[in-house]
Design a protein around this motif. Structure first.
Motif, short mmCIF file in Angstrom:
data_model
loop_
_atom_site.label_atom_id
_atom_site.label_comp_id
_atom_site.label_asym_id
_atom_site.label_seq_id
_atom_site.Cartn_x
_atom_site.Cartn_y
_atom_site.Cartn_z
N THR A 15 63.81 9.94 67.44
CA THR A 15 64.51 10.39 68.63
C THR A 15 65.41 11.58 68.28
O THR A 15 66.21 11.50 67.35
CB THR A 15 65.38 9.26 69.22
N PHE A 16 65.23 12.67 69.01
CA PHE A 16 66.10 13.84 68.88
C PHE A 16 67.13 13.76 70.02
O PHE A 16 66.77 13.90 71.18
CB PHE A 16 65.31 15.14 68.98
N ASP A 17 68.35 13.49 69.67
CA ASP A 17 69.38 13.25 70.68
C ASP A 17 70.55 14.20 70.46
O ASP A 17 71.26 14.11 69.45
CB ASP A 17 69.85 11.79 70.61
N ARG A 18 70.73 15.12 71.40
CA ARG A 18 71.88 16.03 71.34
C ARG A 18 72.77 15.86 72.57
O ARG A 18 73.39 16.79 73.05
CB ARG A 18 71.40 17.48 71.23
N GLY A 19 72.79 14.62 73.07
CA GLY A 19 73.67 14.32 74.18
C GLY A 19 73.16 14.74 75.54
O GLY A 19 73.93 14.78 76.51
N ALA A 20 71.86 15.02 75.66
CA ALA A 20 71.29 15.47 76.93
C ALA A 20 71.27 14.34 77.95
O ALA A 20 71.13 13.16 77.59
CB ALA A 20 69.89 16.00 76.72
N ASN A 21 71.37 14.71 79.22
CA ASN A 21 71.32 13.73 80.30
C ASN A 21 70.02 13.80 81.09
O ASN A 21 69.85 13.06 82.05
CB ASN A 21 72.50 13.96 81.26
N GLY A 22 69.12 14.70 80.71
CA GLY A 22 67.87 14.87 81.43
C GLY A 22 66.89 13.75 81.14
O GLY A 22 67.19 12.81 80.39
N PRO A 23 65.71 13.84 81.73
CA PRO A 23 64.67 12.82 81.50
C PRO A 23 64.26 12.75 80.03
O PRO A 23 64.47 13.68 79.26
CB PRO A 23 63.51 13.28 82.38
N THR A 24 63.69 11.61 79.66
CA THR A 24 63.24 11.39 78.28
C THR A 24 61.77 11.76 78.13
O THR A 24 60.91 11.24 78.85
CB THR A 24 63.44 9.92 77.88
N ILE A 25 61.50 12.67 77.19
CA ILE A 25 60.13 13.12 76.91
C ILE A 25 59.62 12.36 75.68
O ILE A 25 60.30 12.33 74.65
CB ILE A 25 60.09 14.63 76.62
N LEU A 26 58.44 11.78 75.77
CA LEU A 26 57.79 11.15 74.63
C LEU A 26 56.56 11.98 74.25
O LEU A 26 55.65 12.15 75.07
CB LEU A 26 57.37 9.72 74.96
N ALA A 27 56.54 12.50 73.01
CA ALA A 27 55.49 13.42 72.57
C ALA A 27 54.49 12.72 71.67
O ALA A 27 54.87 11.95 70.77
CB ALA A 27 56.11 14.61 71.85
N VAL A 28 53.21 13.04 71.88
CA VAL A 28 52.10 12.40 71.16
C VAL A 28 51.28 13.49 70.46
O VAL A 28 50.74 14.39 71.10
CB VAL A 28 51.20 11.61 72.13
N HIS A 29 51.19 13.40 69.15
CA HIS A 29 50.48 14.40 68.35
C HIS A 29 48.97 14.26 68.48
O HIS A 29 48.45 13.29 69.04
CB HIS A 29 50.88 14.28 66.88
N GLY A 30 48.26 15.22 67.89
CA GLY A 30 46.81 15.23 67.93
C GLY A 30 46.17 14.69 66.66
O GLY A 30 46.83 14.06 65.83
N SER A 31 44.88 14.97 66.48
CA SER A 31 44.10 14.44 65.36
C SER A 31 44.73 14.80 64.02
O SER A 31 44.97 15.98 63.74
CB SER A 31 42.67 14.97 65.42
N GLY A 32 44.96 13.79 63.20
CA GLY A 32 45.48 14.00 61.85
C GLY A 32 46.94 14.36 61.79
O GLY A 32 47.48 14.59 60.71
N GLY A 33 47.63 14.43 62.93
CA GLY A 33 49.01 14.87 62.96
C GLY A 33 50.01 13.76 62.78
O GLY A 33 49.66 12.60 62.54
#
Length: 255
Positions: A15-33
């Motif tokens: 989790t990258f948290d810098r105190g933001a109040n916006g929506p939460t983005i969940l990122a999914v890598h690709g093949s071999g990543g």
């Protein structure tokens, strides 16, 4: 790194948290990543909570016994759902195979999401026959192919290329072959009209692995979708032109 336990295995995420109040983005890598491909997107954490996971068998996540194809894809979707529920994700972001995982999640699972972001993706993700053969017979040839111009990168420096090759070596040929064959079997053409989540499709202008027309076809099927082409980038645009990528994400979600 944090972990969530589900289906008898642990899935790791950061989790990258810098105190933001916006929506939460969940990122999914690709093949071999791994989650590391999203490191430049940590800057988005000033506006949005940003979370990146390692799919099963990648990075710090425990592996799963799953056959390539739909079985492995479903296991990867389980990873995403488990982390999404743990962090209360609002937005899913997927690159390449990660895009297939996001689309399958939207089609088959019941998550309360506000938006979707697809980067270097498509409704179908065919893999060259040569790559399917090389991944078990000549792994170095796979690395050479991926790091030719306009595949993973348009014009990356030597340091970036070396780091990218090292990351694929760390993942290894067995997991990469499972990813390749899972991507190759993926095909949701004709099924996407039921997805009503507003979606942004991002693509590097020079991407030869998932060209811009893949994204145009994708958006033609989705009920609410727009395409953004990123200048001077190929398949891993989030690494190659992170400022452009981040600005596009921020602008879309802010609107």
């Amino acid at each position: 790194m944090q972990t969530v336990t589900h289906h008898g295995r642990k899935t790791a995420y950061r989790t990258f948290d810098r105190g933001a109040n916006g929506p939460t983005i969940l990122a999914v890598h690709g093949s071999g990543g791994t989650h590391r491909v999203w490191t430049p997107q940590s800057k988005l954490a000033t506006e949005f909570q940003f979370v990146a996971l390692d799919l099963s068998g990648h990075g710090d996540s425990e592996d799963v016994s799953a056959e390539p194809g739909y079985e492995a894809l479903s296991a990867y979707v389980d990873d995403v759902v488990a982390v999404a529920e743990a962090v209360d994700a609002d937005v899913l972001l997927g690159n390449s195979l990660g895009g297939a995982v996001v689309l399958t999640t939207l089609l088959e699972r019941d998550l309360d999401l506000s938006n979707a972001l697809l980067a270097g993706a498509g409704a179908r993700l065919p893999v060259l026959d040569d790559l399917l053969r090389w991944v078990s017979e000549d792994f170095e040839r796979v690395l050479e192919f991926f790091h030719e111009p306009d595949h993973l990168f348009h014009d990356a420096d030597d340091t970036t290329l070396d780091l990218s090759q090292a990351a694929l070596r760390e993942t290894g040929s067995d997991v990469l072959e499972r990813d390749f064959r899972t991507a190759h079997a993926f095909d949701v053409r004709g099924e996407l009209s039921v997805i009503d989540v507003p979606t942004l499709a991002l693509v590097g202008e020079y991407d030869r692995l998932t060209p811009p027309y893949y994204h145009e076809q994708l958006c033609a099927e989705l009920s609410d979708c727009e395409v953004t082409v990123l200048d001077d980038a190929a398949h891993l645009a989030m690494l190659e032109v992170p400022d452009q990528f981040n600005d596009a994400v921020s602008g879309f979600l802010t609107e």
